[in-house]
Design a protein around this motif. Structure first.
Motif, PDB file in Angstrom:
ATOM      1  N   TYR A  10       6.265   5.284 -10.681  1.00 17.40           N
ATOM      2  CA  TYR A  10       5.273   6.083  -9.950  1.00 17.40           C
ATOM      3  C   TYR A  10       5.446   5.817  -8.465  1.00 17.40           C
ATOM      4  O   TYR A  10       5.203   4.703  -8.003  1.00 17.40           O
ATOM      5  N   HIS A  20      -1.827   3.529 -16.964  1.00 10.97           N
ATOM      6  CA  HIS A  20      -1.578   4.585 -15.986  1.00 10.97           C
ATOM      7  C   HIS A  20      -1.045   5.806 -16.727  1.00 10.97           C
ATOM      8  O   HIS A  20       0.020   5.742 -17.339  1.00 10.97           O
ATOM      9  N   LEU A  25      -3.709   9.042 -12.883  1.00 14.53           N
ATOM     10  CA  LEU A  25      -3.083   9.096 -11.566  1.00 14.53           C
ATOM     11  C   LEU A  25      -3.499  10.349 -10.799  1.00 14.53           C
ATOM     12  O   LEU A  25      -3.638  10.308  -9.570  1.00 14.53           O
ATOM     13  N   PHE A  28      -6.873   9.520  -9.476  1.00 20.44           N
ATOM     14  CA  PHE A  28      -6.700   8.627  -8.333  1.00 20.44           C
ATOM     15  C   PHE A  28      -6.301   9.411  -7.087  1.00 20.44           C
ATOM     16  O   PHE A  28      -6.875   9.233  -6.002  1.00 20.44           O
ATOM     17  N   GLU A  29      -5.341  10.292  -7.222  1.00 21.66           N
ATOM     18  CA  GLU A  29      -4.827  11.038  -6.075  1.00 21.66           C
ATOM     19  C   GLU A  29      -5.870  11.990  -5.497  1.00 21.66           C
ATOM     20  O   GLU A  29      -5.825  12.317  -4.303  1.00 21.66           O
ATOM     21  N   GLU A  79      -6.643   3.129  -9.902  1.00 23.80           N
ATOM     22  CA  GLU A  79      -5.490   3.822 -10.472  1.00 23.80           C
ATOM     23  C   GLU A  79      -5.372   3.638 -11.981  1.00 23.80           C
ATOM     24  O   GLU A  79      -4.439   4.152 -12.591  1.00 23.80           O
ATOM     25  N   THR A  99      -7.443  -2.195  -5.931  1.00 28.60           N
ATOM     26  CA  THR A  99      -6.191  -1.473  -6.127  1.00 28.60           C
ATOM     27  C   THR A  99      -5.017  -2.420  -5.972  1.00 28.60           C
ATOM     28  O   THR A  99      -5.073  -3.376  -5.199  1.00 28.60           O
ATOM     29  N   VAL A 101      -1.973  -0.787  -5.518  1.00 28.80           N
ATOM     30  CA  VAL A 101      -0.942   0.084  -4.960  1.00 28.80           C
ATOM     31  C   VAL A 101      -0.707  -0.233  -3.488  1.00 28.80           C
ATOM     32  O   VAL A 101      -1.533  -0.857  -2.815  1.00 28.80           O
TER      33      VAL A 101
END
Length: 285
Positions: A10, A20, A25, A28-29, A79, A99, A101
């Motif tokens: 990802y 995930h 996702l 999340f986005e 996420e 998070t 990320v």
């Protein structure tokens, strides 16, 4: 189970199929942040669980009832799939999130709204050591295999959530620095009361000295291990890991008991190359 069955790529980093999904996702986005949201950003095994106890206590003014719910519910990972049942849009402010990320992978709303971020970092040698022991025990994960083999995967970023170097540098180089606080696991170990005080000041939450001391005392590693919610936060797919295995030692420098001299030298060489342009002064340097 193979790596291909466990992970998928990802945005350039490995994430887990189990936690995930395309749906999580996408959520999340498209997530809509609020300016007073508080985000704990960490690379795995860098003090996430610890921070997820400290920050709620600060926000609640030291009220321990905030810790009664499991950690993944109290400060959910944005996420990951557990958030779907938590009605995050309906939560009162300030909302608390976690998070793993990198900064550049955050949703568009994050850059528009600019919520506050507490970025917790840890000596990567200790991150490696903690991850190696954890992955040996976690039934949801592949066994890391021989230590030297896993070390090279770690240094190359071919592990869950990608490169430690890329992750740390992404947050250190983030824009909107006034909305971001950087603190290390090592600083928290050295002086937890001061760390609690600094986090409270960053969040603009006035706490008197006694409350700060009580929060720090409660969040000492030996006391955290007695809080069952810090273990019940582990999602069901992470079964097979005992409390002692999940919250193993809570110390700094354990890498010295783990890495060989040759492995430590290899790690140092990669670290020196990867971090040569980083001006931040780390507590472990």
């Amino acid at each position: 189970m193979t790596e291909a069955e466990l992970f998928f790529m990802y945005k350039g980093t490995y994430v887990l199929h189990g936690t995930h999904t395309p749906e999580t996702l996408k959520y999340f986005e498209e997530f809509s942040f609020r300016p007073d949201d508080i985000i704990i950003a960490t690379y795995p095994k860098s003090g996430t669980t610890w921070s997820q106890e400290i920050v709620p206590l600060i926000v609640s003014g030291g009220d321990p009832t905030c810790l009664q719910s499991p950690n993944w519910e109290r400060v959910p990972w944005l996420e990951e799939c557990q958030k779907f049942s938590l009605n995050l849009e309906e939560r009162p402010s300030p909302r608390l999130f976690t998070t793993h990320v990198q900064y550049n992978m955050m949703p568009p709303s994050f850059f528009q709204v600019k919520p506050r971020v507490i970025n917790v970092m840890r000596n990567p040698k200790d991150v490696f050591t903690s991850a190696f022991h954890y992955f040996e025990k976690a039934s949801y994960h592949l066994n890391p295999g021989p230590q030297n083999e896993f070390l090279h995967k770690f240094l190359d970023g071919k592990v869950l959530h990608g490169s430690w170097f890329d992750h740390v540098k992404s947050w250190l180089n983030a824009e909107d620095k006034e909305h971001m606080m950087h603190i290390s696991y090592e600083e928290m170990i050295m002086d937890l009361k001061d760390s609690v005080s600094r986090i409270a000041q960053f969040l603009e939450i006035p706490l008197d000295d006694e409350v700060i001391k009580n929060i720090a005392d409660r969040c000492l590693f030996k006391n955290m291990r007695t809080n069952s919610s810090n273990f019940s936060m582990v999602p069901p797919e992470m079964n097979g890991v005992s409390k002692s295995e999940f919250m193993r030692k809570g110390i700094t420098g354990d890498w010295k008991n783990q890495l060989t001299v040759a492995e430590a030298e290899c790690f140092d060489a990669v670290y020196k190359d990867q971090m040569k342009d980083v001006k931040y002064k780390f507590a472990w340097d």
